[in-house]
Design an enzyme around this catalytic site. Structure first.
Site, mmCIF file in Angstrom:
data_model
loop_
_atom_site.group_PDB
_atom_site.id
_atom_site.type_symbol
_atom_site.label_atom_id
_atom_site.label_comp_id
_atom_site.label_asym_id
_atom_site.label_seq_id
_atom_site.Cartn_x
_atom_site.Cartn_y
_atom_site.Cartn_z
ATOM 1 N N PHE A 128 0.836 -1.120 -0.047
ATOM 2 C CA PHE A 128 -0.057 0.026 0.095
ATOM 3 C C PHE A 128 1.000 1.424 -0.106
ATOM 4 O O PHE A 128 1.756 1.342 0.813
ATOM 5 C CB PHE A 128 -0.909 -0.144 1.319
ATOM 6 N N ASP A 200 1.798 -4.647 8.773
ATOM 7 C CA ASP A 200 0.792 -3.728 8.444
ATOM 8 C C ASP A 200 -0.456 -4.625 8.390
ATOM 9 O O ASP A 200 -0.794 -5.363 7.512
ATOM 10 C CB ASP A 200 1.078 -2.934 7.323
ATOM 11 N N TYR A 225 -10.959 2.017 10.515
ATOM 12 C CA TYR A 225 -12.047 2.124 9.823
ATOM 13 C C TYR A 225 -12.518 1.311 8.445
ATOM 14 O O TYR A 225 -13.792 1.429 7.804
ATOM 15 C CB TYR A 225 -11.966 3.545 9.102
ATOM 16 N N LYS A 226 -11.682 0.243 8.455
ATOM 17 C CA LYS A 226 -12.047 -0.849 7.340
ATOM 18 C C LYS A 226 -13.019 -1.639 8.007
ATOM 19 O O LYS A 226 -13.778 -1.698 8.385
ATOM 20 C CB LYS A 226 -10.680 -1.222 6.905
ATOM 21 N N ARG A 374 -12.163 -4.625 -7.027
ATOM 22 C CA ARG A 374 -11.777 -5.038 -5.904
ATOM 23 C C ARG A 374 -12.962 -5.136 -5.095
ATOM 24 O O ARG A 374 -13.783 -4.486 -4.838
ATOM 25 C CB ARG A 374 -10.859 -4.320 -5.040
HETATM 26 C C1 LIG Z 1 -5.785 1.592 4.136
HETATM 27 C C2 LIG Z 1 -4.307 1.280 4.516
HETATM 28 C C3 LIG Z 1 -3.767 2.224 5.099
HETATM 29 C C4 LIG Z 1 -4.063 3.838 5.257
HETATM 30 O O1 LIG Z 1 -3.467 4.847 5.996
HETATM 31 P P1 LIG Z 1 -4.122 6.161 6.791
HETATM 32 O O2 LIG Z 1 -2.702 6.602 7.221
HETATM 33 O O3 LIG Z 1 -4.880 5.430 7.554
HETATM 34 O O4 LIG Z 1 -4.571 6.668 5.539
HETATM 35 C C5 LIG Z 1 -2.258 2.161 5.240
HETATM 36 N N1 LIG Z 1 -1.806 0.721 4.893
HETATM 37 C C6 LIG Z 1 -2.504 -0.048 4.453
HETATM 38 C C7 LIG Z 1 -2.129 -1.535 3.832
HETATM 39 C C8 LIG Z 1 -3.784 0.104 4.190
HETATM 40 O O5 LIG Z 1 -4.530 -0.810 3.585
#
Ligand SMILES: *Cc1c(COP(=O)(O)O)cnc(C)c1O
Length: 415
Positions: A128, A200, A225-226, A374
């Site tokens: 990501f 992560d 939030y996911k 997705r």
């Molecule tokens: C959604 C996501 C993030 C999001 O990071 P934010 O700082 O909350 O915007 C980070 N890493 C991964 C792997 C994600 O899927």
């Protein structure tokens, strides 16, 4: 080839689903099949009740007193422990604070400080993006530190890890393909090379059972939030194993990380344990929304969740391939359910347009550049019938080329 499941088989699967009662605890708009809970989880009456109480009673009437009387000050630690249960972390190692991006920054610095004689961060080219951007930022403020990326500097992550590697930053589940890493095996390889690991968990917390302590992980970060349904922009979490608590040094040394925040001392003294990963005052309303969301998670059996997640993703793959296969959709997620997160990706040259057509018809997934559709499968509120219905809509859009309407080619800022 075995016969594709029919509607009767699907209705039987729903009738036998031990998690089916959870659906009534979420708010899902009429006419929507929501396959994007891996990007933003849905609202729930439990969340609204917490928000209302926090705003109308604790803030409006309690005012400043609520930091003590309503438990606001300790909420980041309390909620951290509740997320800890979902990710295999014993108490006192997880705290809710800031964003995943910021927590990556803290964790990378903490890991580099624990390996002062090493100067390489290993990460994934297919990570990501924010993970990579934050790693670049850390390297830029840490002279002599460099980045090695899987898929760019070598094909496999394992081949990049050597006696210069301080830390490996790795996604447990790949956000695009849904590929799931073996946490215990990779952690042990990283440790054998003398390096540390940061997992992560954005696409695994609340998606499948995670065992951070069992894998002897060093650090972890993740979103709420996911899959955890904490609300748009709800704070992230960070985990640091007990074994590192004495040595946590991170540069965002705000007063919430201080041993005595209200002593108002003029220099920093790090607080005990995981507290040291906090920085400043947290948005309490958002934290209270997350508390409401976690009330639901307290009742969830993660093994049952995983079983249904695999059944949902298997079913989606089976039905899409059987009904839409001739239209050039290509599976980008592994068929090996043991190595799959709770999402399925299909690629198509016109993935963007097809996804917009799906969304207009109430089947909400998302598009990830350049060509991926997705679909997230969240066992608490997605039924097997939803999967069936979503595939029927996809088939109709493809059979009739409905996605070719020019309005579906217009790009929005958030995809
Ligand atoms: C959604 C996501 C993030 C999001 O990071 P934010 O700082 O909350 O915007 C980070 N890493 C991964 C792997 C994600 O899927």
């Amino acid at each position: 080839m075995s016969k594709t499941k029919d509607l009767a088989a699907i209705e039987n699967m729903d009738a036998a689903d031990p998690l089916r009662a959870f659906r009534s605890r979420f708010i899902l708009p009429e006419g929507v099949i929501y396959l994007d809970g891996n990007s933003l989880g849905p609202a729930s009456p439990a969340v609204f009740a917490e928000l209302e109480k926090a705003a109308k009673e604790e803030w409006a009437n309690g005012l400043i007193r609520s930091w003590n009387t309503a438990g606001w000050f300790n909420l980041p630690l309390e909620l951290g422990d509740r997320i800890g249960r979902l990710v295999g972390a014993a108490k006192g190692q997880t705290v809710v604070a800031d964003t995943t991006s910021i927590n990556i920054y803290k964790a990378l610095h903490a890991a580099l400080a624990l390996r002062p004689d090493r100067n390489v961060i290993v990460a994934e080219g297919g990570s990501f993006p924010t993970d990579l951007y934050m790693a670049e930022g850390v390297a830029s403020t840490h002279p002599g530190t460099s980045l090695r990326l899987e898929g760019i500097d070598a094909a496999n992550l394992e081949d990049l890890i050597d006696d210069k590697t301080a830390v490996v930053l790795v996604n447990h589940v790949n956000y695009k393909t849904g590929a799931l890493r073996d946490m215990a095996a990779l952690t042990s390889k990283i440790h054998a090379a003398g390096a540390l690991v940061i997992w992560d968990l954005c696409h695994s917390a609340g998606a499948l059972p995670v065992d951070l302590d069992g894998a002897e992980a060093d650090f972890a970060v993740g979103c709420t939030y996911k899959y955890l349904n904490g609300g748009p922009g709800s704070q992230a979490f960070i985990y640091a194993a007990h074994k590192h608590h004495g040595g946590i040094v991170q540069p965002l040394s705000g007063w919430w990380a201080h041993a005595r925040p209200f002593a108002m001392e003029h220099s920093f003294a790090g607080g005990e344990g995981i507290r040291r990963f906090q920085c400043g005052t947290q948005p309490m309303l958002s934290l209270r929304a997350l508390k409401g969301a976690l009330d639901i998670w307290d009742d969830v059996d993660m093994q049952a969740l995983r079983k249904k997640s695999i059944a949902l993703t298997d079913l989606f793959i089976e039905l899409v391939e059987a009904r839409c296969g001739k239209h050039g959709v290509v599976l980008e997620t592994t068929r090996d359910s043991e190595r799959r997160g709770s999402q399925v990706a299909f690629s198509h040259a016109n993935a963007y347009e097809i996804m917009q057509a799906l969304i207009e018809r109430g089947v909400i997934g998302d598009f990830r550049a350049p060509s991926i559709m997705r679909f997230g499968f969240t066992p608490l509120y997605t039924s097997y019938r939803d999967v069936w219905n979503a595939v029927e809509v996809l088939k109709d859009i493809l059979d009739n080329s409905a996605w070719k309407n020019p309005r579906f080619a217009v790009r929005s800022a958030v995809t």
